[in-house]
Design a protein around this motif. Structure first.
Motif, PDB file in Angstrom:
ATOM      1  N   THR A 224      23.144  45.769  48.980  1.00  0.00           N
ATOM      2  CA  THR A 224      22.977  46.599  47.660  1.00  0.00           C
ATOM      3  C   THR A 224      24.156  46.166  46.593  1.00  0.00           C
ATOM      4  O   THR A 224      24.054  46.264  45.572  1.00  0.00           O
ATOM      5  N   LEU A 225      25.309  45.841  47.331  1.00  0.00           N
ATOM      6  CA  LEU A 225      26.489  45.410  46.424  1.00  0.00           C
ATOM      7  C   LEU A 225      26.863  43.898  46.621  1.00  0.00           C
ATOM      8  O   LEU A 225      26.814  43.491  47.910  1.00  0.00           O
ATOM      9  N   LEU A 226      27.533  43.365  45.907  1.00  0.00           N
ATOM     10  CA  LEU A 226      28.187  42.075  45.653  1.00  0.00           C
ATOM     11  C   LEU A 226      29.401  42.005  45.495  1.00  0.00           C
ATOM     12  O   LEU A 226      29.734  42.607  44.353  1.00  0.00           O
ATOM     13  N   ALA A 227      30.376  41.181  46.212  1.00  0.00           N
ATOM     14  CA  ALA A 227      31.716  41.370  46.029  1.00  0.00           C
ATOM     15  C   ALA A 227      32.109  39.773  45.468  1.00  0.00           C
ATOM     16  O   ALA A 227      31.486  38.882  45.947  1.00  0.00           O
ATOM     17  N   SER A 228      33.139  39.807  44.752  1.00  0.00           N
ATOM     18  CA  SER A 228      33.596  38.625  44.253  1.00  0.00           C
ATOM     19  C   SER A 228      34.866  38.478  44.212  1.00  0.00           C
ATOM     20  O   SER A 228      35.765  39.561  43.920  1.00  0.00           O
ATOM     21  N   ILE A 237      33.301  44.497  42.566  1.00  0.00           N
ATOM     22  CA  ILE A 237      32.236  44.942  43.265  1.00  0.00           C
ATOM     23  C   ILE A 237      31.162  45.064  42.361  1.00  0.00           C
ATOM     24  O   ILE A 237      31.216  45.958  41.582  1.00  0.00           O
ATOM     25  N   TRP A 238      29.875  44.484  42.527  1.00  0.00           N
ATOM     26  CA  TRP A 238      28.921  44.567  41.733  1.00  0.00           C
ATOM     27  C   TRP A 238      27.683  45.330  42.223  1.00  0.00           C
ATOM     28  O   TRP A 238      27.315  45.072  43.311  1.00  0.00           O
ATOM     29  N   SER A 239      26.830  46.025  41.296  1.00  0.00           N
ATOM     30  CA  SER A 239      25.796  46.568  41.849  1.00  0.00           C
ATOM     31  C   SER A 239      24.697  45.559  41.718  1.00  0.00           C
ATOM     32  O   SER A 239      24.259  45.058  40.577  1.00  0.00           O
ATOM     33  N   LYS A 243      22.838  45.363  38.196  1.00  0.00           N
ATOM     34  CA  LYS A 243      23.564  43.946  37.817  1.00  0.00           C
ATOM     35  C   LYS A 243      24.917  44.241  36.715  1.00  0.00           C
ATOM     36  O   LYS A 243      25.006  43.599  35.804  1.00  0.00           O
ATOM     37  N   GLN A 244      25.671  45.034  37.260  1.00  0.00           N
ATOM     38  CA  GLN A 244      26.938  45.232  36.507  1.00  0.00           C
ATOM     39  C   GLN A 244      28.013  45.626  37.558  1.00  0.00           C
ATOM     40  O   GLN A 244      27.741  46.146  38.876  1.00  0.00           O
ATOM     41  N   CYS A 245      29.301  45.603  37.131  1.00  0.00           N
ATOM     42  CA  CYS A 245      30.426  46.011  37.844  1.00  0.00           C
ATOM     43  C   CYS A 245      30.514  47.450  38.095  1.00  0.00           C
ATOM     44  O   CYS A 245      30.663  48.099  36.865  1.00  0.00           O
ATOM     45  N   LEU A 246      30.750  47.742  39.237  1.00  0.00           N
ATOM     46  CA  LEU A 246      31.250  49.039  39.595  1.00  0.00           C
ATOM     47  C   LEU A 246      32.564  49.393  39.924  1.00  0.00           C
ATOM     48  O   LEU A 246      32.908  50.507  39.075  1.00  0.00           O
ATOM     49  N   VAL A 247      33.458  48.483  40.334  1.00  0.00           N
ATOM     50  CA  VAL A 247      34.720  48.665  40.748  1.00  0.00           C
ATOM     51  C   VAL A 247      35.390  47.317  40.538  1.00  0.00           C
ATOM     52  O   VAL A 247      35.072  46.046  41.057  1.00  0.00           O
ATOM     53  N   THR A 248      36.490  47.407  39.987  1.00  0.00           N
ATOM     54  CA  THR A 248      37.428  46.159  39.816  1.00  0.00           C
ATOM     55  C   THR A 248      38.833  46.554  40.819  1.00  0.00           C
ATOM     56  O   THR A 248      39.391  47.515  40.589  1.00  0.00           O
ATOM     57  N   LEU A 249      39.102  45.568  41.688  1.00  0.00           N
ATOM     58  CA  LEU A 249      40.096  45.787  42.637  1.00  0.00           C
ATOM     59  C   LEU A 249      41.433  44.927  42.080  1.00  0.00           C
ATOM     60  O   LEU A 249      41.172  43.614  42.346  1.00  0.00           O
ATOM     61  N   GLY A 250      42.507  45.522  41.524  1.00  0.00           N
ATOM     62  CA  GLY A 250      43.265  44.682  40.837  1.00  0.00           C
ATOM     63  C   GLY A 250      44.788  44.809  40.964  1.00  0.00           C
ATOM     64  O   GLY A 250      45.582  44.540  40.404  1.00  0.00           O
TER      65      GLY A 250
END
Length: 373
Positions: A224-228, A237-239, A243-250
């Motif tokens: 269900t989630l894609l990480a890049s 982390i994308w849904s 088809k959108q970004c849920l969380v940005t790990l910065g």
């Protein structure tokens, strides 16, 4: 953005945690750096790919103590009509049933080998070096990608291209299958693409929020989630549904080279990231909190891998160290010091062996439990 959190740091190594030669089997034979490795999912076989124009299949004995490995099967990647080309083997991947091995090379050819090392097919369509080859879970399709931008989907056993996916405008660096029909790719063009092979009308969805090259993509265990991970110092982390970004790990301060999901989702959904800032971090993928910080390495971290149970995380670095941590509390369980920089590490399916490939051409298989687990 991720919520702020003070992560738990890992402790420094102590001599009692160090693995020794008794815990390791060194496989010598490659004549140049070894970039990649892959365990056979059914048999005690390890495939490796090197800059020496070969892939090799090693039979790994049950015991690593006081044994001499049998000579490997050597899979040559140069042919008479290609003497002027480079043949670095950059990617190897076993078919999920363990029957065949796929390899990708700088000569642009995807090769399919039998378990016994016999060349079955040469798949020729790419126009430049390959960076990745991966079977889908069912093992009926193989994806390949590299410098020529195109993700090709092969019926590998018949030796023909099924689909050509042209979502990127620059070299494609990584691919990952969600299931038998959906896969993701990432590129130096700063984009992530999701492809649905079952959707003939609109098979591609580009995701373009990264600000620099995207090095790595991985689906979570549920799909269900894609990480890049990107050169913009972030992971995202994308849904899949939205088809959108849920969380940005910065919180990394240099390029994020790898992302990997913990296979154990019973307590939390956890993502690991490895960075050129020399650190590894564990994140809560739901709220973006950094849970654990591993800061024992001294150089860029090129590889991380969860054990099959999800209880341990191993990291390999160009500082020549492999560290094995316990996920729940960042406890350092074992360390192993090699003789050169580390390109990749990989657990076997049983979780009792860890393969490590080095820039000096060596391949080492260690028992992460040590002589005194």
């Amino acid at each position: 953005m991720a919520e702020q959190h003070n992560p738990m740091p890992a402790q420094d190594p102590t001599p009692t945690l160090a693995l020794t030669d008794a815990d390791a089997l060194v496989l010598a034979g490659h004549a140049s750096e070894v970039f990649t490795c892959s365990w056979n999912p059914r048999y005690s076989l390890l495939a490796t790919g090197s800059g020496d124009k070969t892939a090799r299949i090693w039979a790994i004995p049950n015991s690593l103590v006081a044994v001499k490995a049998t000579p490997p099967l050597v899979l040559m990647h140069n042919t008479a009509d290609q003497d002027t080309k480079e043949h670095d083997v950059t990617s190897v991947d076993w078919k999920p049933d363990g029957s065949f091995l796929a390899s990708g090379s700088y000569d642009g050819i995807v090769r399919i080998w039998s378990q016994e090392g016999r060349l079955l097919h040469e798949l020729r369509a790419h126009k430049g070096p390959l960076f990745t080859v991966k079977w889908n879970p069912r093992g009926d399709l193989l994806a390949s990608a590299g410098v020529d931008k195109v993700v090709r989907i092969w019926n590998a056993l018949e030796g023909k291209v099924e689909r050509e996916l042209s979502g990127h405008s620059a070299p494609t660096l990584d691919i990952d299958w969600k299931d038998d029909h959906v896969l993701a790719s990432c590129s130096t063009d700063k984009a992530v693409c999701i492809y649905d092979l079952g959707n003939r009308d609109n098979p591609m969805c580009p995701l373009r929020e990264h600000k620099d090259e995207v090095n790595t993509v991985r689906w979570d265990p549920s799909g269900t989630l894609l990480a890049s991970g990107s050169d913009d110092f972030t992971a995202k982390i994308w849904s899949f549904a939205e088809k959108q970004c849920l969380v940005t790990l910065g919180e990394h301060t240099k390029e994020v080279y790898l992302v990997r999901w913990c296979p154990d989702t019973s307590k939390a959904l956890i993502l690991a990231t490895a960075s050129f800032d020399t650190t590894v971090r564990l994140w809560n993928a739901v709220n973006g909190a950094c849970l654990l910080l591993f800061a024992l390495h001294k150089e860029p971290v090129y590889s991380i891998a969860f054990s099959p149970s999800g209880k341990f995380l191993a990291s390999g670095c160009f500082d020549q160290f492999v560290h094995v941590f316990r996920v729940e509390d960042a406890l350092l369980v074992r360390s192993y010091h090699g003789e050169s920089g580390i390109f990749e590490i990989n657990w076997n399916p049983e979780g009792n062996r860890l393969a490590v490939v080095f820039s000096n051409g060596n391949v080492t298989v260690i028992d992460p439990r040590g002589s005194n687990p």
